[in-house]
Design a protein around this motif. Structure first.
Motif, PDB file in Angstrom:
ATOM      1  N   UNK A 129       0.835  -1.208   0.000  1.00 41.32           N
ATOM      2  CA  UNK A 129       0.000   0.000   0.000  1.00 41.32           C
ATOM      3  C   UNK A 129       0.870   1.258   0.000  1.00 41.32           C
ATOM      4  N   UNK A 130       1.895   1.280   0.848  1.00 39.14           N
ATOM      5  CA  UNK A 130       2.792   2.436   0.909  1.00 39.14           C
ATOM      6  C   UNK A 130       3.511   2.633  -0.424  1.00 39.14           C
ATOM      7  N   UNK A 131       3.943   1.527  -1.046  1.00 37.86           N
ATOM      8  CA  UNK A 131       4.628   1.620  -2.335  1.00 37.86           C
ATOM      9  C   UNK A 131       3.697   2.167  -3.409  1.00 37.86           C
ATOM     10  N   UNK A 132       2.422   1.734  -3.385  1.00 36.73           N
ATOM     11  CA  UNK A 132       1.449   2.231  -4.358  1.00 36.73           C
ATOM     12  C   UNK A 132       1.206   3.728  -4.170  1.00 36.73           C
ATOM     13  N   UNK A 133       1.071   4.165  -2.924  1.00 36.16           N
ATOM     14  CA  UNK A 133       0.881   5.593  -2.643  1.00 36.16           C
ATOM     15  C   UNK A 133       2.086   6.397  -3.130  1.00 36.16           C
ATOM     16  N   UNK A 134       3.275   5.864  -2.909  1.00 31.19           N
ATOM     17  CA  UNK A 134       4.488   6.560  -3.339  1.00 31.19           C
ATOM     18  C   UNK A 134       4.550   6.649  -4.860  1.00 31.19           C
ATOM     19  N   UNK A 135       4.161   5.562  -5.575  1.00 32.96           N
ATOM     20  CA  UNK A 135       4.165   5.599  -7.038  1.00 32.96           C
ATOM     21  C   UNK A 135       3.200   6.660  -7.549  1.00 32.96           C
ATOM     22  N   UNK A 136       1.998   6.721  -6.947  1.00 34.64           N
ATOM     23  CA  UNK A 136       1.023   7.714  -7.361  1.00 34.64           C
ATOM     24  C   UNK A 136       1.510   9.124  -7.048  1.00 34.64           C
ATOM     25  N   UNK A 137       2.180   9.281  -5.913  1.00 33.60           N
ATOM     26  CA  UNK A 137       2.710  10.588  -5.542  1.00 33.60           C
ATOM     27  C   UNK A 137       3.796  11.034  -6.514  1.00 33.60           C
ATOM     28  N   UNK A 138       4.650  10.104  -6.921  1.00 33.00           N
ATOM     29  CA  UNK A 138       5.708  10.425  -7.882  1.00 33.00           C
ATOM     30  C   UNK A 138       5.106  10.853  -9.214  1.00 33.00           C
ATOM     31  N   UNK A 139       4.086  10.120  -9.684  1.00 26.88           N
ATOM     32  CA  UNK A 139       3.434  10.479 -10.942  1.00 26.88           C
ATOM     33  C   UNK A 139       2.797  11.855 -10.862  1.00 26.88           C
ATOM     34  N   UNK A 140       2.166  12.146  -9.724  1.00 29.33           N
ATOM     35  CA  UNK A 140       1.524  13.445  -9.557  1.00 29.33           C
ATOM     36  C   UNK A 140       2.561  14.567  -9.562  1.00 29.33           C
ATOM     37  N   UNK A 141       3.682  14.346  -8.853  1.00 29.35           N
ATOM     38  CA  UNK A 141       4.736  15.360  -8.827  1.00 29.35           C
ATOM     39  C   UNK A 141       5.331  15.568 -10.215  1.00 29.35           C
ATOM     40  N   UNK A 142       5.473  14.480 -10.972  1.00 29.22           N
ATOM     41  CA  UNK A 142       6.006  14.602 -12.324  1.00 29.22           C
ATOM     42  C   UNK A 142       5.051  15.399 -13.210  1.00 29.22           C
ATOM     43  N   UNK A 143       3.750  15.088 -13.102  1.00 24.61           N
ATOM     44  CA  UNK A 143       2.758  15.800 -13.910  1.00 24.61           C
ATOM     45  C   UNK A 143       2.727  17.286 -13.550  1.00 24.61           C
ATOM     46  N   UNK A 144       2.796  17.589 -12.249  1.00 24.54           N
ATOM     47  CA  UNK A 144       2.797  18.984 -11.816  1.00 24.54           C
ATOM     48  C   UNK A 144       4.056  19.700 -12.284  1.00 24.54           C
ATOM     49  N   UNK A 145       5.178  19.001 -12.244  1.00 21.05           N
ATOM     50  CA  UNK A 145       6.437  19.600 -12.701  1.00 21.05           C
ATOM     51  C   UNK A 145       6.417  19.893 -14.188  1.00 21.05           C
ATOM     52  N   UNK A 146       5.866  18.950 -14.974  1.00 21.26           N
ATOM     53  CA  UNK A 146       5.780  19.154 -16.424  1.00 21.26           C
ATOM     54  C   UNK A 146       4.852  20.319 -16.743  1.00 21.26           C
ATOM     55  N   UNK A 147       3.699  20.378 -16.045  1.00 24.16           N
ATOM     56  CA  UNK A 147       2.741  21.466 -16.280  1.00 24.16           C
ATOM     57  C   UNK A 147       3.356  22.822 -15.945  1.00 24.16           C
ATOM     58  N   UNK A 148       4.098  22.884 -14.835  1.00 21.97           N
ATOM     59  CA  UNK A 148       4.741  24.137 -14.432  1.00 21.97           C
ATOM     60  C   UNK A 148       5.808  24.546 -15.444  1.00 21.97           C
ATOM     61  N   UNK A 149       6.563  23.577 -15.931  1.00 15.34           N
ATOM     62  CA  UNK A 149       7.604  23.880 -16.917  1.00 15.34           C
ATOM     63  C   UNK A 149       6.992  24.359 -18.233  1.00 15.34           C
ATOM     64  N   UNK A 150       5.902  23.707 -18.659  1.00 18.10           N
ATOM     65  CA  UNK A 150       5.234  24.128 -19.890  1.00 18.10           C
ATOM     66  C   UNK A 150       4.673  25.538 -19.750  1.00 18.10           C
ATOM     67  N   UNK A 151       4.186  25.870 -18.546  1.00 17.61           N
ATOM     68  CA  UNK A 151       3.666  27.225 -18.307  1.00 17.61           C
ATOM     69  C   UNK A 151       4.784  28.256 -18.419  1.00 17.61           C
ATOM     70  N   UNK A 152       6.022  27.827 -18.129  1.00 22.72           N
ATOM     71  CA  UNK A 152       7.163  28.739 -18.248  1.00 22.72           C
ATOM     72  C   UNK A 152       7.717  28.781 -19.656  1.00 22.72           C
TER      73      UNK A 152
END
Length: 210
Positions: A129-152
């Protein structure tokens, strides 16, 4: 009178690449009491269980035997697959598993009446369960990072080819019908699809400025 087969204690060690060392794991297994001749080791990725020495070890496991590893990630990296493999060893083969770095992951019988299998199952489910939460958190951080970079204004992927100095002349010749699109692309040393894209981008800019 049937002869009972002596239970054996096996060890397993793994590193991901050939330039890594097994020394610490081997020393921990020997200190726990595993005979060196009963230790199997792989230098392979933990992405799955298709490892030659590991498969040899599992094939030798019998009911009551014990498999010892230094840490849970030496078995594998994917907790869902580790749980499935763990159950195959403990339930299908009737062997026990001991993880030295995590005493709760010990399927041998306990004195308080609660079996090690029950406790280990709970711990493994929690780890999964912890590993699954971490995988989802990593994907979310990656998506947010890509969106922020594209906005720049950051662009991802292969950089687009720049138009050569002769592009304007080649485009004019093509539009006036003096050369074909393939000939224009050949003159510019690009593919016809790249030339077509440049033409479309020019047309779009004209429309936007109109």
């Amino acid at each position: 009178m049937t002869q009972t087969i002596a239970q054996k204690m096996y060890g397993y060690a793994r590193v991901s690449s050939k330039d890594q060392h097994l020394d610490r794991q081997l020393a921990a297994l020997e200190q726990f009491g595993v005979e060196p001749s009963l230790v199997y080791a792989d230098k392979a990725s933990g992405k799955d269980f298709n490892r030659p020495e590991y498969q040899k070890l599992v094939a030798r496991l019998r009911k009551g035997d014990v498999l010892v590893v230094k840490s849970i990630d030496r078995l594998g990296r994917n907790y869902d697959e580790v749980i499935e493999e763990w159950r195959r060893i403990t339930k299908d083969r009737g062997a026990n598993v001991v993880v030295l770095d995590m005493p709760l992951l010990d399927t041998r019988e306990r004195q308080d009446g609660i079996t090690g299998v029950f406790i280990a199952d709970l711990v493994l489910q929690l780890l999964s369960y912890v590993a699954q939460i971490e995988r989802e958190s990593i994907k979310q951080r990656q998506a947010e990072g890509i969106a922020a970079a594209q906005a720049r204004g950051v662009r991802f992927g292969r950089p687009r080819k720049r138009r050569p100095a002769s592009y304007s002349e080649a485009r004019r010749s093509f539009q006036e019908g003096r050369i074909t699109r393939k000939q224009a692309a050949a003159c510019l040393k690009v593919s016809p699809s790249t030339f077509d894209r440049w033409i479309r981008e020019d047309d779009d800019q004209v429309k936007e400025s109109a």
